[in-house]
Design a protein around this motif. Structure first.
Motif, PDB file in Angstrom:
ATOM      1  N   ASP A 205      -0.418   3.704   9.719  1.00  0.00           N
ATOM      2  CA  ASP A 205      -1.411   3.114   8.816  1.00  0.00           C
ATOM      3  C   ASP A 205      -1.853   4.145   7.776  1.00  0.00           C
ATOM      4  O   ASP A 205      -2.041   3.806   6.599  1.00  0.00           O
ATOM      5  N   THR A 206      -1.999   5.388   8.187  1.00  0.00           N
ATOM      6  CA  THR A 206      -2.425   6.441   7.264  1.00  0.00           C
ATOM      7  C   THR A 206      -1.356   6.677   6.192  1.00  0.00           C
ATOM      8  O   THR A 206      -1.654   6.787   4.993  1.00  0.00           O
ATOM      9  N   ILE A 207      -0.094   6.740   6.628  1.00  0.00           N
ATOM     10  CA  ILE A 207       0.997   7.010   5.690  1.00  0.00           C
ATOM     11  C   ILE A 207       1.153   5.879   4.690  1.00  0.00           C
ATOM     12  O   ILE A 207       1.237   6.092   3.471  1.00  0.00           O
ATOM     13  N   ILE A 208       1.192   4.610   5.185  1.00  0.00           N
ATOM     14  CA  ILE A 208       1.410   3.486   4.272  1.00  0.00           C
ATOM     15  C   ILE A 208       0.221   3.298   3.339  1.00  0.00           C
ATOM     16  O   ILE A 208       0.372   2.917   2.160  1.00  0.00           O
ATOM     17  N   THR A 209      -0.997   3.601   3.853  1.00  0.00           N
ATOM     18  CA  THR A 209      -2.185   3.505   2.988  1.00  0.00           C
ATOM     19  C   THR A 209      -2.144   4.592   1.914  1.00  0.00           C
ATOM     20  O   THR A 209      -2.505   4.335   0.741  1.00  0.00           O
ATOM     21  N   THR A 224       7.040   1.465  -6.462  1.00  0.00           N
ATOM     22  CA  THR A 224       5.752   0.779  -6.317  1.00  0.00           C
ATOM     23  C   THR A 224       5.925  -0.587  -5.672  1.00  0.00           C
ATOM     24  O   THR A 224       5.159  -0.993  -4.792  1.00  0.00           O
ATOM     25  N   LYS A 225       6.947  -1.307  -6.100  1.00  0.00           N
ATOM     26  CA  LYS A 225       7.192  -2.641  -5.518  1.00  0.00           C
ATOM     27  C   LYS A 225       7.508  -2.534  -4.033  1.00  0.00           C
ATOM     28  O   LYS A 225       7.009  -3.328  -3.214  1.00  0.00           O
ATOM     29  N   SER A 226       8.327  -1.554  -3.644  1.00  0.00           N
ATOM     30  CA  SER A 226       8.678  -1.382  -2.228  1.00  0.00           C
ATOM     31  C   SER A 226       7.451  -1.044  -1.408  1.00  0.00           C
ATOM     32  O   SER A 226       7.243  -1.564  -0.289  1.00  0.00           O
ATOM     33  N   ILE A 227       6.611  -0.138  -1.979  1.00  0.00           N
ATOM     34  CA  ILE A 227       5.396   0.248  -1.241  1.00  0.00           C
ATOM     35  C   ILE A 227       4.446  -0.935  -1.115  1.00  0.00           C
ATOM     36  O   ILE A 227       3.862  -1.176  -0.055  1.00  0.00           O
ATOM     37  N   GLN A 228       4.260  -1.694  -2.176  1.00  0.00           N
ATOM     38  CA  GLN A 228       3.341  -2.836  -2.141  1.00  0.00           C
ATOM     39  C   GLN A 228       3.821  -3.918  -1.163  1.00  0.00           C
ATOM     40  O   GLN A 228       3.027  -4.498  -0.421  1.00  0.00           O
ATOM     41  N   GLU A 229       5.129  -4.171  -1.164  1.00  0.00           N
ATOM     42  CA  GLU A 229       5.661  -5.145  -0.205  1.00  0.00           C
ATOM     43  C   GLU A 229       5.448  -4.685   1.245  1.00  0.00           C
ATOM     44  O   GLU A 229       5.033  -5.478   2.109  1.00  0.00           O
ATOM     45  N   ALA A 230       5.731  -3.416   1.509  1.00  0.00           N
ATOM     46  CA  ALA A 230       5.551  -2.901   2.863  1.00  0.00           C
ATOM     47  C   ALA A 230       4.083  -2.885   3.243  1.00  0.00           C
ATOM     48  O   ALA A 230       3.717  -3.235   4.374  1.00  0.00           O
ATOM     49  N   TYR A 231       3.227  -2.509   2.303  1.00  0.00           N
ATOM     50  CA  TYR A 231       1.787  -2.440   2.608  1.00  0.00           C
ATOM     51  C   TYR A 231       1.232  -3.849   2.868  1.00  0.00           C
ATOM     52  O   TYR A 231       0.445  -4.054   3.805  1.00  0.00           O
ATOM     53  N   ALA A 232       1.615  -4.803   2.013  1.00  0.00           N
ATOM     54  CA  ALA A 232       1.108  -6.172   2.184  1.00  0.00           C
ATOM     55  C   ALA A 232       1.566  -6.759   3.522  1.00  0.00           C
ATOM     56  O   ALA A 232       0.780  -7.395   4.253  1.00  0.00           O
ATOM     57  N   PHE A 233       2.828  -6.511   3.833  1.00  0.00           N
ATOM     58  CA  PHE A 233       3.303  -7.063   5.104  1.00  0.00           C
ATOM     59  C   PHE A 233       2.676  -6.333   6.302  1.00  0.00           C
ATOM     60  O   PHE A 233       2.452  -6.915   7.365  1.00  0.00           O
ATOM     61  N   TRP A 234       2.399  -5.041   6.096  1.00  0.00           N
ATOM     62  CA  TRP A 234       1.752  -4.266   7.165  1.00  0.00           C
ATOM     63  C   TRP A 234       0.385  -4.823   7.501  1.00  0.00           C
ATOM     64  O   TRP A 234      -0.027  -4.801   8.676  1.00  0.00           O
ATOM     65  N   GLN A 235      -0.330  -5.345   6.522  1.00  0.00           N
ATOM     66  CA  GLN A 235      -1.651  -5.919   6.810  1.00  0.00           C
ATOM     67  C   GLN A 235      -1.534  -7.102   7.779  1.00  0.00           C
ATOM     68  O   GLN A 235      -2.313  -7.235   8.710  1.00  0.00           O
ATOM     69  N   THR A 236      -0.545  -7.926   7.539  1.00  0.00           N
ATOM     70  CA  THR A 236      -0.324  -9.067   8.454  1.00  0.00           C
ATOM     71  C   THR A 236       0.212  -8.589   9.793  1.00  0.00           C
ATOM     72  O   THR A 236      -0.236  -9.037  10.875  1.00  0.00           O
TER      73      THR A 236
END
Length: 446
Positions: A205-209, A224-236
């Motif tokens: 969570d720390t790394i992806i945030t 940026t797109k890869s990070i945003q996709e991974a971060y958004a999916f990580w929330q779920t």
């Protein structure tokens, strides 16, 4: 003395009653044995069902299964059997309990069962939710790995610093480590796996945030797109992880309570089975004692019957002996007193009637003898009077016609006297003949 027929009727009634009681007691013991065996079997089955329910719960949890069919059948069967034990079942010929101790135990089991069932239903609901969250994590673990891998690739392609590439690579590894530690913790519930999982979870969570908030990575659109996709999916994905952790804690608590409640219910049912067994043993022992008492009474009744039959036989033998003496003519003159038997039995009454009849015969014979003697005396008196009249008539001075008239009258009176004597003699002979006929009848009756 009681009448023979009355004694025989009493003996018959007592014998019939004792035999009926014995037969009914045997039938009752057999029916009771069948019912007791059925009840004890139900109570023993309840003891087995508590273990089956607990076993199915742990199997469902360990296999992450949603198959509650066997568990539901065990729950339904337990409730039905408990209802039968508490209230009976007319269709199965099971009566409700009558002993206060068993009733109290069954009520205690029912109360504990209600608490146990609430926990089991909570486990089922929680397990269903946990199954859905786990299913989501299992199905999307590969997607999470791919998204993390895309970040690594974009980092390498964008020629990011080595530390950033290393962090992205570690992030990719953490997706698999979290899955492994979560599975391990769900199976053995050890604190070491849980803490290791928490460390991996927090680090990911720390790394992806940090990737999502770092403006340096925002300059590269692909990264940026890869990070945003991974971060958004990580929330779920992390939300499902949190749900799994919370639900696991809740299930662990349910399983602990189920284990404790199961042991309590098992002990109560075990006591109930023992109570049913003791009650059945004591009741059967009581009925067996009753059978022994009934058998003893029947033995006494048999002895009493033999005693009465021997008395009846002796009484009848005495009666037959006296009647044989009577028929043989070997008795003294007072036949009525000799043939008479004391008592109120049928034989005694028969002997008394026979004695009375013999008295009447003797009285008739005496009367006939007296009549013969009286006729002889009258005949003698008439003869003397006739001779005296004829003697005086010879010296009387009367006419010849008058003399013949008097002589004819004297002859008529003599004829009357002779005829009366002959009739009395005939009557006496008829009485003697009647007496002989009666004796012959008595001989035939023997």
């Amino acid at each position: 003395m009681t009448k023979i027929v009355t004694r025989l009727i009493i003996l018959g009634i007592l014998t019939t009653f004792c035999v009926a009681v014995m037969i009914l007691s045997v039938i009752f013991i057999n029916q009771l044995g069948i019912q007791d065996g059925y009840i004890i079997n139900i109570a023993g089955k309840e003891r087995m069902l508590t273990q089956k329910i607990t076993k199915e719960i742990f199997i469902i949890h360990s296999q992450n299964s949603q198959d509650y069919a066997t568990l539901n059948l065990a729950l339904e069967e337990f409730e039905n059997n408990l209802h039968t034990l508490r209230f009976g079942n007319e269709a199965k010929n099971v009566n409700p309990p009558s002993k206060a101790t068993i009733i109290a135990k069954l009520e205690a089991i029912h109360a504990q069962w209600n608490q146990f069932k609430v926990i089991v239903e909570d486990f089922k609901r929680t397990s269903s939710k946990l199954y859905e969250d786990r299913k989501f994590l299992e199905e999307n673990n590969t997607k999470m790995l791919i998204l993390s891998d895309n970040i690594v690739k974009m980092m390498v392609e964008s020629q990011m610093p080595a530390k950033a590439i290393d962090d992205s690579g570690r992030q990719r590894m953490l997706t698999q480590r979290m899955a492994y530690l979560m599975m391990r913790h769900s199976q053995i519930w050890d604190s070491k796996s849980y803490h290791a999982f928490q460390d991996s979870y927090n680090l990911y969570d720390t790394i992806i945030t940090d990737f999502h908030q770092n403006p340096l990575y925002g300059k590269n659109p692909k990264l940026t797109k890869s990070i945003q996709e991974a971060y958004a999916f990580w929330q779920t994905y992390s939300q499902h992880i949190d749900n799994v952790l919370n639900l696991q804690e809740r299930i662990v608590e349910d399983l602990k309570q189920i284990t404790a409640q199961n042991a309590t219910i098992l002990n109560e049912i075990d006591w109930t089975v023992n109570l049913y067994s003791d009650l059945s043993i004591h009741l059967r022992a009581y009925l067996e004692k009753f059978q022994y008492v009934a058998a003893f009474i029947m033995i006494l009744l048999a002895l009493y019957s033999i005693y009465n039959l021997l008395r009846i036989k002796a009484h009848l033998g005495d009666f037959l002996h006296k009647t044989q003496l009577l028929s043989s003519g070997k008795l003294d003159n007072n036949l009525a007193e000799i043939i008479k038997l004391e008592g109120e039995s049928e034989l005694s009454q028969a002997s008394q009637n026979l004695s009375l009849f013999l008295k009447r015969i003797e009285s008739t014979k005496e009367t006939s003898k007296q009549a013969i003697e009286l006729s002889e005396h009258i005949n003698e008196e008439i003869t003397n009077i006739s001779e005296e009249i004829l003697h005086k008539l010879a010296f009387a001075k009367i006419s010849e016609e008058r003399r013949k008239s008097i002589e004819n009258s004297i002859s008529l009176s003599e004829d009357i006297a002779i005829q009366s004597s002959e009739q009395l003699i005939i009557a006496a002979r008829l009485l003697d003949r009647l007496h002989r006929i009666l004796k012959e009848i008595e001989d035939c009756c023997e």
